[in-house]
Design a protein around this motif. Structure first.
Motif, mmCIF file in Angstrom:
data_model
loop_
_atom_site.group_PDB
_atom_site.id
_atom_site.type_symbol
_atom_site.label_atom_id
_atom_site.label_comp_id
_atom_site.label_asym_id
_atom_site.label_seq_id
_atom_site.Cartn_x
_atom_site.Cartn_y
_atom_site.Cartn_z
ATOM 1 N N ARG A 15 0.840 -1.181 0.000
ATOM 2 C CA ARG A 15 0.000 0.000 0.000
ATOM 3 C C ARG A 15 0.882 1.240 0.000
ATOM 4 O O ARG A 15 0.613 2.211 0.697
ATOM 5 N N ASP A 16 1.979 1.191 -0.762
ATOM 6 C CA ASP A 16 2.901 2.334 -0.848
ATOM 7 C C ASP A 16 2.120 3.580 -1.216
ATOM 8 O O ASP A 16 1.225 3.539 -2.039
ATOM 9 N N GLY A 17 2.515 4.676 -0.628
ATOM 10 C CA GLY A 17 1.904 5.944 -1.015
ATOM 11 C C GLY A 17 0.578 6.177 -0.330
ATOM 12 O O GLY A 17 -0.093 7.152 -0.582
ATOM 13 N N GLU A 18 0.192 5.255 0.554
ATOM 14 C CA GLU A 18 -1.059 5.445 1.267
ATOM 15 C C GLU A 18 -0.692 5.739 2.712
ATOM 16 O O GLU A 18 0.283 5.197 3.224
ATOM 17 N N SER A 19 -1.471 6.567 3.383
ATOM 18 C CA SER A 19 -1.090 6.942 4.750
ATOM 19 C C SER A 19 -1.187 5.735 5.669
ATOM 20 O O SER A 19 -1.961 4.811 5.437
ATOM 21 N N ALA A 20 -0.374 5.747 6.740
ATOM 22 C CA ALA A 20 -0.286 4.596 7.635
ATOM 23 C C ALA A 20 -1.626 4.302 8.301
ATOM 24 O O ALA A 20 -2.032 3.146 8.411
ATOM 25 N N ARG B 42 -6.635 -2.751 6.756
ATOM 26 C CA ARG B 42 -6.268 -4.111 7.177
ATOM 27 C C ARG B 42 -7.227 -4.627 8.247
ATOM 28 O O ARG B 42 -7.710 -5.758 8.179
ATOM 29 N N THR B 43 -7.494 -3.763 9.249
ATOM 30 C CA THR B 43 -8.380 -4.165 10.341
ATOM 31 C C THR B 43 -9.750 -4.531 9.792
ATOM 32 O O THR B 43 -10.349 -5.527 10.188
#
Ligand code: UDP
Ligand code: MG
Length: 308
Positions: free
Chosen positions: A124-129, A136-137
């Motif tokens: 998920r590069d480029g997506e905020s943490a 994911r949750t």
């Protein structure tokens, strides 16, 4: 024939780039093509860009909605009007790599057992943490509580056989959660993986709040576990109540009854009141959905199209 369905919402810059990128893959595919651009009530020049392509190429079609109905509705409209033996849905921002198309088609042609080739992002590069964590949750939670097994990172980008498209079209519900519908209809699906890409132009139309609402929709569309929460909490409070009755009666019998303890009483009343409101809220969510379904409104309204 391969039908490519492209939902577009405020994507004037991306459309020509997208078209060029997909056309570049055509030489590697041994099939005829059909594009269906669905303009989902864009406020910019999206429709104009689409019409330009429609005028130029006879295999490019468009559907223009009367307002913004959402990507789910746009996908449904596209599927309803697709005439290809194979159908694929793609985002116009090139986050769905067109390079995968030839491989998807080859897989379907080589293996008649296979009904669908899906895609999933492994990064998920480029997506905020926070966004990644919440996503994911959500997938983990859905996996536990719903009857549609979602695949983590799976995109709407997929190539399907006619039979599967017809199955999805047979689900005519108003509250559409495609990620769930795709897996709910079953059929044999294999997934290709790729690394996440940034969108080529424009910006995402999803805010964090919308994503949250979307996941609540996913849960309430495919699981009735939240409805059972009331029952579980009711059972737990009954057990706690019985235990405390025993303790209190024994204590009163043994030590007499000094009348204090209203703070504990107040807390108990507040807690139970809170639980009851929460449960009513959950039930309300489902009732709201039933309300919308029973109205039987169309999923989208077409203002203009060149498809007969
Ligand atoms: N889209 C749409 N209607 C909407 C929102 C989005 O048709 O109300 C389209 C959008 O034009 C794009 C695709 O759905 O082709 C995915 O949208 P976006 O890129 O904003 O979502 P993300 O990739 O960030 O999940
Ligand atoms: Mg995107």
């Amino acid at each position: 024939m391969l039908t490519i369905i492209i939902p577009c919402y405020n994507e004037e810059e991306a459309i020509p780039l997208f078209f060029e990128a997909v056309e570049a893959q055509k030489s590697e595919m041994d099939t005829s093509f059909e594009y269906i651009f669905v303009n989902d009530g864009s406020k910019d020049q999206t429709l104009k860009e689409i019409r330009r392509l429609v005028a130029q190429f006879d295999y490019v079609h468009f559907i223009d909605f009367s307002r913004n109905f959402g990507k789910e509705a746009a996908m449904y409209a596209g599927l309803q009007n697709a005439s290809g033996e194979f159908v694929t849905i793609m985002d116009v921002d090139l986050q769905d790599p067109p390079e995968l198309l030839p491989q998807m088609l080859k897989m379907l042609e080589a293996n008649s057992e296979l009904d669908c080739v899906g895609t999933r992002r492994v990064t998920r590069d480029g997506e905020s943490a926070t966004r990644s964590f919440l996503a994911r949750t959500f997938y983990k939670l859905m996996d536990k509580i719903s009857d549609a097994q979602l695949v983590d990172g799976a995109r709407d980008f997929r190539m399907m056989r006619r039979q599967m498209v017809d199955a999805i079209l047979s689900l005519t519900e108003y509250n559409r959660f495609s990620k769930g519908l795709f897996t709910w209809v079953g059929f044999k699906t294999e997934y290709l993986t790729y690394r996440n890409r940034e969108r080529i132009a424009g910006q995402t139309s999803w805010s964090l709040k919308q994503l949250f609402n979307y996941s609540v929709q996913g849960i309430t569309d495919f699981s009735d576990l939240p409805l059972s929460i009331a029952t579980y909490m009711g059972m737990v409070s009954c057990i706690v109540a019985i235990l405390s009755i025993i303790v209190i009666v024994l204590r009163t019998l043994i030590f007499g009854d000094p009348t204090d303890g209203w703070p504990s009483l107040a807390s108990i009343i507040l807690l139970l009141g809170g639980i009851q409101l929460l449960c009513i809220g959950i039930i309300g969510k489902y009732v709201g959905k039933i309300y919308l379904e029973t109205k039987n409104r169309p999923i989208y309204i077409i203002k203009d199209t060149d498809i007969k």
